[in-house]
Design an enzyme around this catalytic site. Structure first.
Site, short mmCIF file in Angstrom:
data_model
loop_
_atom_site.label_atom_id
_atom_site.label_comp_id
_atom_site.label_asym_id
_atom_site.label_seq_id
_atom_site.Cartn_x
_atom_site.Cartn_y
_atom_site.Cartn_z
N ASN A 104 -2.54 -0.56 6.79
CA ASN A 104 -2.05 -1.86 7.28
C ASN A 104 -1.09 -2.56 6.32
OD1 ASN A 104 -3.93 -2.45 5.39
ND2 ASN A 104 -5.30 -3.63 6.73
N TYR A 125 -12.43 -2.77 -4.14
CA TYR A 125 -13.03 -2.74 -2.80
C TYR A 125 -14.56 -2.67 -2.87
CZ TYR A 125 -8.40 -2.23 -0.62
OH TYR A 125 -7.11 -2.44 -0.18
N GLU A 180 -8.45 -10.86 -8.94
CA GLU A 180 -7.64 -9.68 -8.61
C GLU A 180 -6.38 -9.61 -9.49
OE1 GLU A 180 -6.97 -9.96 -4.39
OE2 GLU A 180 -8.98 -9.21 -3.93
N LYS A 187 0.82 -1.21 0.00
CA LYS A 187 0.00 0.00 0.00
C LYS A 187 0.86 1.27 0.00
CE LYS A 187 -3.99 -2.30 2.07
NZ LYS A 187 -5.14 -2.19 3.02
N HIS A 238 -2.21 -5.44 0.97
CA HIS A 238 -3.42 -6.17 0.59
C HIS A 238 -2.99 -7.57 0.18
CE1 HIS A 238 -7.06 -7.43 -1.49
NE2 HIS A 238 -6.23 -7.91 -2.42
N1 UDP Z 1 -10.41 -1.39 6.33
C1 UDP Z 1 -10.57 -0.27 7.14
N2 UDP Z 1 -11.36 -0.37 8.26
C2 UDP Z 1 -11.97 -1.54 8.61
C3 UDP Z 1 -11.80 -2.67 7.78
C4 UDP Z 1 -11.01 -2.56 6.65
O1 UDP Z 1 -10.04 0.80 6.85
O2 UDP Z 1 -12.67 -1.58 9.65
C5 UDP Z 1 -9.54 -1.30 5.14
C6 UDP Z 1 -8.16 -1.92 5.39
O3 UDP Z 1 -7.18 -1.14 4.72
C7 UDP Z 1 -8.32 -3.29 4.75
C8 UDP Z 1 -9.18 -2.94 3.55
O4 UDP Z 1 -10.12 -1.99 4.05
O5 UDP Z 1 -7.06 -3.86 4.41
C9 UDP Z 1 -9.93 -4.11 2.94
O6 UDP Z 1 -10.74 -4.70 3.94
P1 UDP Z 1 -10.90 -6.28 4.02
O7 UDP Z 1 -12.04 -6.54 4.94
O8 UDP Z 1 -10.97 -6.86 2.64
O9 UDP Z 1 -9.56 -6.71 4.78
P2 UDP Z 1 -8.21 -7.41 4.24
O10 UDP Z 1 -8.61 -8.46 3.25
O11 UDP Z 1 -7.35 -6.33 3.64
O12 UDP Z 1 -7.58 -8.00 5.48
MG MG Z 2 -9.81 -8.25 1.62
#
Ligand code: UDP
Ligand code: MG
Length: 153
Positions: free
Chosen positions: A112, A49, A126, A9, A115
């Site tokens: 975080n 997303y 993807e 990211k 991805h």
């Molecule tokens: N995210 C966020 N707040 C939340 C949950 C997710 O900002 O409460 C963001 C975070 O950057 C995350 C991304 O949205 O990596 C995609 O969410 P997902 O649930 O797909 O999580 P991931 O697969 O990245 O663990």
């Molecule tokens: Mg995800």
């Protein structure tokens, strides 16, 4: 062998952690088969997303993903989708276990570091979103005998 998408990211690039994070996947034994740097835009993030479009944080997330370029990587390995996802750790980095990438380098649910694709099916979707067939490099894997048993492929 499975293939999975990792996106480093914008914050990872801005914080100078690209090498460290890539090095984790290399040291684990995963094979880098495609990589590029790209400035993401709103239309591609609306697609990527889509499952979060109704969340209150959606636009913050997109703005964070457009704050600087990202590094797109395709890693290949036996059960790579599951292995890479486990290396990333919990989405909310404050809950991520030490030793995971998020648990070692971040403190945020949004910012975080990486991805990672969450299933074999989504990894294919993807990867097709971000890479063309000619982006993939086919090269020998002389260490496979040191990394895997004969039935692990
Ligand atoms: N995210 C966020 N707040 C939340 C949950 C997710 O900002 O409460 C963001 C975070 O950057 C995350 C991304 O949205 O990596 C995609 O969410 P997902 O649930 O797909 O999580 P991931 O697969 O990245 O663990
Ligand atoms: Mg995800």
């Amino acid at each position: 062998m499975e293939r999975t998408l990792v996106i480093l990211k914008p914050g990872t690039l801005q914080r100078g952690l690209v090498g460290e994070v890539i090095s984790r996947f290399e040291k684990r034994g995963l094979k880098l088969v495609a990589m590029k740097m790209k400035q993401l835009d709103q239309p591609i993030l609306d697609e990527h997303y889509a499952h979060l479009k109704d969340k209150p944080f959606f636009q913050w997330l997109c703005d964070g993903m457009m704050a600087a370029p990202v590094i797109l990587c395709c890693w290949e390995g036996f059960e790579a989708v599951r292995v890479v996802r486990a290396m990333a750790g919990s989405t909310n980095a404050r809950n991520a276990a030490p030793g995971t990438i998020r648990g070692d380098y971040s403190l945020s649910a949004q910012e975080n570091i990486v991805h990672t694709s969450d299933s074999v099916e989504n990894a294919k979707i993807e990867l097709d979103r971000f890479f063309s067939p000619e982006d993939y490099c086919d090269y020998p894997s002389p260490l496979n005998a040191s990394l895997y048993a004969p039935d692990e492929k």
